[in-house]
Design a protein around this motif. Sequence first.
Motif, PDB file in Angstrom:
ATOM      1  N   HIS A 109      11.257  -8.137   5.338  1.00 33.61           N
ATOM      2  CA  HIS A 109      11.965  -8.026   3.805  1.00 33.61           C
ATOM      3  C   HIS A 109      12.719  -6.693   3.896  1.00 33.61           C
ATOM      4  O   HIS A 109      13.688  -6.429   2.832  1.00 33.61           O
ATOM      5  CB  HIS A 109      10.792  -8.202   2.762  1.00 33.61           C
ATOM      6  CG  HIS A 109       9.575  -7.633   2.856  1.00 33.61           C
ATOM      7  ND1 HIS A 109       8.723  -8.387   3.501  1.00 33.61           N
ATOM      8  CD2 HIS A 109       9.407  -6.351   2.808  1.00 33.61           C
ATOM      9  CE1 HIS A 109       7.650  -7.288   3.639  1.00 33.61           C
ATOM     10  NE2 HIS A 109       7.806  -6.421   2.951  1.00 33.61           N
ATOM     11  N   THR A 138      -2.801   7.599  -0.591  1.00 32.03           N
ATOM     12  CA  THR A 138      -1.792   7.538  -1.448  1.00 32.03           C
ATOM     13  C   THR A 138      -1.862   6.617  -2.710  1.00 32.03           C
ATOM     14  O   THR A 138      -2.970   6.220  -2.788  1.00 32.03           O
ATOM     15  CB  THR A 138      -0.563   6.844  -0.528  1.00 32.03           C
ATOM     16  OG1 THR A 138       0.712   6.918  -1.305  1.00 32.03           O
ATOM     17  CG2 THR A 138      -0.644   5.417  -0.183  1.00 32.03           C
ATOM     18  N   SER A 154       6.405   1.503   2.885  1.00 33.67           N
ATOM     19  CA  SER A 154       7.942   1.581   2.754  1.00 33.67           C
ATOM     20  C   SER A 154       8.200   2.825   2.207  1.00 33.67           C
ATOM     21  O   SER A 154       9.098   3.814   2.480  1.00 33.67           O
ATOM     22  CB  SER A 154       8.542   0.425   2.175  1.00 33.67           C
ATOM     23  OG  SER A 154       8.492  -0.511   3.048  1.00 33.67           O
ATOM     24  N   SER A 207      12.574  -3.578   2.949  1.00 33.53           N
ATOM     25  CA  SER A 207      12.597  -2.703   1.985  1.00 33.53           C
ATOM     26  C   SER A 207      12.868  -1.038   2.118  1.00 33.53           C
ATOM     27  O   SER A 207      13.761  -0.631   1.502  1.00 33.53           O
ATOM     28  CB  SER A 207      11.557  -2.627   0.872  1.00 33.53           C
ATOM     29  OG  SER A 207      10.182  -2.823   1.606  1.00 33.53           O
ATOM     30  N   VAL A 253       0.829  -1.280  -0.046  1.00 30.63           N
ATOM     31  CA  VAL A 253      -0.022   0.011   0.037  1.00 30.63           C
ATOM     32  C   VAL A 253       0.815   1.237   0.021  1.00 30.63           C
ATOM     33  O   VAL A 253       0.366   2.280  -0.115  1.00 30.63           O
ATOM     34  CB  VAL A 253      -0.986   0.092   1.270  1.00 30.63           C
ATOM     35  CG1 VAL A 253      -2.121  -1.070   1.097  1.00 30.63           C
ATOM     36  CG2 VAL A 253      -0.470   0.060   2.593  1.00 30.63           C
ATOM     37  N   GLY A 254       2.196   1.012   0.130  1.00 28.32           N
ATOM     38  CA  GLY A 254       2.991   2.328   0.171  1.00 28.32           C
ATOM     39  C   GLY A 254       3.749   2.656   1.517  1.00 28.32           C
ATOM     40  O   GLY A 254       4.263   3.797   1.819  1.00 28.32           O
ATOM     41  N   PHE A 311      11.598   3.744  -6.426  1.00 30.48           N
ATOM     42  CA  PHE A 311      11.717   3.017  -5.236  1.00 30.48           C
ATOM     43  C   PHE A 311      12.911   2.146  -5.159  1.00 30.48           C
ATOM     44  O   PHE A 311      13.583   1.624  -5.819  1.00 30.48           O
ATOM     45  CB  PHE A 311      10.689   1.968  -5.611  1.00 30.48           C
ATOM     46  CG  PHE A 311      10.193   0.993  -4.173  1.00 30.48           C
ATOM     47  CD1 PHE A 311       9.367   1.261  -3.431  1.00 30.48           C
ATOM     48  CD2 PHE A 311      10.853  -0.092  -4.400  1.00 30.48           C
ATOM     49  CE1 PHE A 311       9.086   0.412  -2.196  1.00 30.48           C
ATOM     50  CE2 PHE A 311      10.943  -1.131  -3.214  1.00 30.48           C
ATOM     51  CZ  PHE A 311      10.084  -1.050  -2.249  1.00 30.48           C
ATOM     52  N   VAL A 347       7.425   8.092  -8.647  1.00 25.26           N
ATOM     53  CA  VAL A 347       7.544   7.327  -7.373  1.00 25.26           C
ATOM     54  C   VAL A 347       7.896   5.793  -7.307  1.00 25.26           C
ATOM     55  O   VAL A 347       8.720   5.558  -6.700  1.00 25.26           O
ATOM     56  CB  VAL A 347       6.063   7.544  -6.460  1.00 25.26           C
ATOM     57  CG1 VAL A 347       6.256   7.010  -5.044  1.00 25.26           C
ATOM     58  CG2 VAL A 347       5.646   8.833  -6.693  1.00 25.26           C
ATOM     59  N   ARG A 348       7.096   5.253  -8.303  1.00 24.84           N
ATOM     60  CA  ARG A 348       7.591   3.691  -8.395  1.00 24.84           C
ATOM     61  C   ARG A 348       8.939   3.557  -9.018  1.00 24.84           C
ATOM     62  O   ARG A 348       9.442   2.706  -8.563  1.00 24.84           O
ATOM     63  CB  ARG A 348       6.446   3.389  -9.375  1.00 24.84           C
ATOM     64  CG  ARG A 348       6.098   1.737  -9.342  1.00 24.84           C
ATOM     65  CD  ARG A 348       5.131   1.013 -10.051  1.00 24.84           C
ATOM     66  NE  ARG A 348       5.106   1.662 -11.531  1.00 24.84           N
ATOM     67  CZ  ARG A 348       4.219   2.185 -11.781  1.00 24.84           C
ATOM     68  NH1 ARG A 348       3.064   2.840 -10.828  1.00 24.84           N
ATOM     69  NH2 ARG A 348       3.943   2.533 -13.109  1.00 24.84           N
TER      70      ARG A 348
HETATM   71  N1  LIG Z   1       2.470   7.211  -4.899  1.00 29.79           N
HETATM   72  C1  LIG Z   1       2.950   6.410  -5.649  1.00 29.79           C
HETATM   73  N2  LIG Z   1       2.786   6.394  -6.769  1.00 29.79           N
HETATM   74  C2  LIG Z   1       3.028   5.057  -7.644  1.00 29.79           C
HETATM   75  N3  LIG Z   1       3.542   4.060  -7.235  1.00 29.79           N
HETATM   76  C3  LIG Z   1       3.633   3.925  -5.892  1.00 29.79           C
HETATM   77  C4  LIG Z   1       3.279   5.052  -5.103  1.00 29.79           C
HETATM   78  N4  LIG Z   1       3.702   4.528  -3.749  1.00 29.79           N
HETATM   79  C5  LIG Z   1       4.219   3.325  -3.821  1.00 29.79           C
HETATM   80  N5  LIG Z   1       4.095   2.900  -5.001  1.00 29.79           N
HETATM   81  C6  LIG Z   1       4.535   1.503  -5.611  1.00 29.79           C
HETATM   82  O1  LIG Z   1       3.751   0.546  -4.773  1.00 29.79           O
HETATM   83  C7  LIG Z   1       4.600  -0.365  -4.574  1.00 29.79           C
HETATM   84  C8  LIG Z   1       4.345  -0.931  -3.386  1.00 29.79           C
HETATM   85  O2  LIG Z   1       4.916   0.027  -2.201  1.00 29.79           O
HETATM   86  P1  LIG Z   1       5.575  -0.115  -0.837  1.00 29.79           P
HETATM   87  O3  LIG Z   1       6.692  -1.154  -0.909  1.00 29.79           O
HETATM   88  O4  LIG Z   1       6.031   1.263  -0.524  1.00 29.79           O
HETATM   89  O5  LIG Z   1       4.388  -0.522  -0.093  1.00 29.79           O
HETATM   90  P2  LIG Z   1       4.280  -1.570   1.296  1.00 29.79           P
HETATM   91  O6  LIG Z   1       3.318  -1.305   1.754  1.00 29.79           O
HETATM   92  O7  LIG Z   1       5.502  -1.212   1.925  1.00 29.79           O
HETATM   93  O8  LIG Z   1       4.579  -2.998   0.587  1.00 29.79           O
HETATM   94  P3  LIG Z   1       5.067  -4.247   1.662  1.00 29.79           P
HETATM   95  O9  LIG Z   1       3.781  -4.858   2.139  1.00 29.79           O
HETATM   96  O10 LIG Z   1       5.747  -5.091   0.554  1.00 29.79           O
HETATM   97  O11 LIG Z   1       6.018  -3.753   2.495  1.00 29.79           O
HETATM   98  C9  LIG Z   1       6.015  -0.143  -5.068  1.00 29.79           C
HETATM   99  O12 LIG Z   1       6.380  -0.796  -6.196  1.00 29.79           O
HETATM  100  C10 LIG Z   1       5.995   1.141  -4.945  1.00 29.79           C
HETATM  101  O13 LIG Z   1       6.873   1.772  -5.876  1.00 29.79           O
END
Ligand SMILES: Nc1ncnc2c1ncn2[C@@H]1O[C@H](COP(=O)(O)OP(=O)(O)OP(=O)(O)O)[C@@H](O)[C@H]1O
Length: 277
Positions: free
Chosen positions: A45, A155, A19, A47, A16-17, A192, A188-189
């Motif tokens: 993991h 987000t 990290s 990240s 969901v974003g 990462f 943003v992606r």
């Molecule tokens: N604002 C955004 N716009 C586009 N892509 C995004 C945005 N925020 C995050 N992402 C993308 O979504 C994916 C998941 O983001 P992120 O790893 O931050 O989430 P997470 O909740 O930490 O995931 P996990 O549960 O795997 O730890 C990544 O590929 C990231 O680049």
Amino acid sequence: MVHPIKVLVTSQKGGVGKSSIAANLSAYMARVASRKTCLLDFDPHGSSSAWMKQAPNVGVVVNHNPLPVSLGKKRSLLDGRAQLRRAATASDVVIADLTWNDATDAELLFDFDAVLIPVSLSAIEIAATVHFVHGMHWVFDSRIRKAPALILCPTRVEDPTGIKEAFTSKTFPIRFLLAPPISADRAVREAFGKRFLVDMQGSAAESFAYFAAAVQETLDGLAKANIANPKRASIDTLQRQFGPSAVLSNFNIARSTHSFSQSRQEVGNQLGRPQLQ
Ligand SMILES: Nc1ncnc2c1ncn2[C@@H]1O[C@H](COP(=O)(O)OP(=O)(O)OP(=O)(O)O)[C@@H](O)[C@H]1O
Ligand SMILES: [Mg+2]
């Protein structure tokens, strides 16, 4: 800063974003706000901690210490607390990244000043987040202990027009602050794990800077409230202290008058999707 501010970025949902917010907000706090910042990565993991190490150095202290998932809630709580306390000794701001799981004890939330929950505008994610925060409402609505501020962070937002309807005191029957949205953006992606939005130009970087400035202002308000009255700092005192300001006016304070079942019904109705089971 007298009281180090402790922020948890969490959700029970993957991808969901969390990290992305934890890493970019840490970089913002260190680089733009000039705060001694520690990123505490509780995720196996790792990240966000790997990201901090791979990207150009922004001066954030990085700790990757996954919380145990198989030794019970008590052990996970004690570990989390100990790590947080250690990280806070040499920092102005600690930002923790955690995927919520069955071994996470909601008691840990009381150790934080603010809890950031990223959520997109998808009906399924909103419904899951309503369910998630409702399970922890006794923490956020606590009147006996100092409750952390709950900050919902829209987000990966394609079109912000639906935000006001999606995040109301009816849909979220709990006290919360609503952060300015972070837009969905390829940049943003693509950044990462490699670079930070504070080092970038363009609309994604702008939307993030606006978000981060609002969060920073809120955290500063919480810190001041903590100094003035260490036991009673809360969303209410924050609002009284600041009043409406350019950035904080983008946060909506919501106090629920609705029950959770009404709320679930309304989320289903409003967003035109099946309700959460
Ligand atoms: N604002 C955004 N716009 C586009 N892509 C995004 C945005 N925020 C995050 N992402 C993308 O979504 C994916 C998941 O983001 P992120 O790893 O931050 O989430 P997470 O909740 O930490 O995931 P996990 O549960 O795997 O730890 C990544 O590929 C990231 O680049
Ligand atoms: Mg993550």
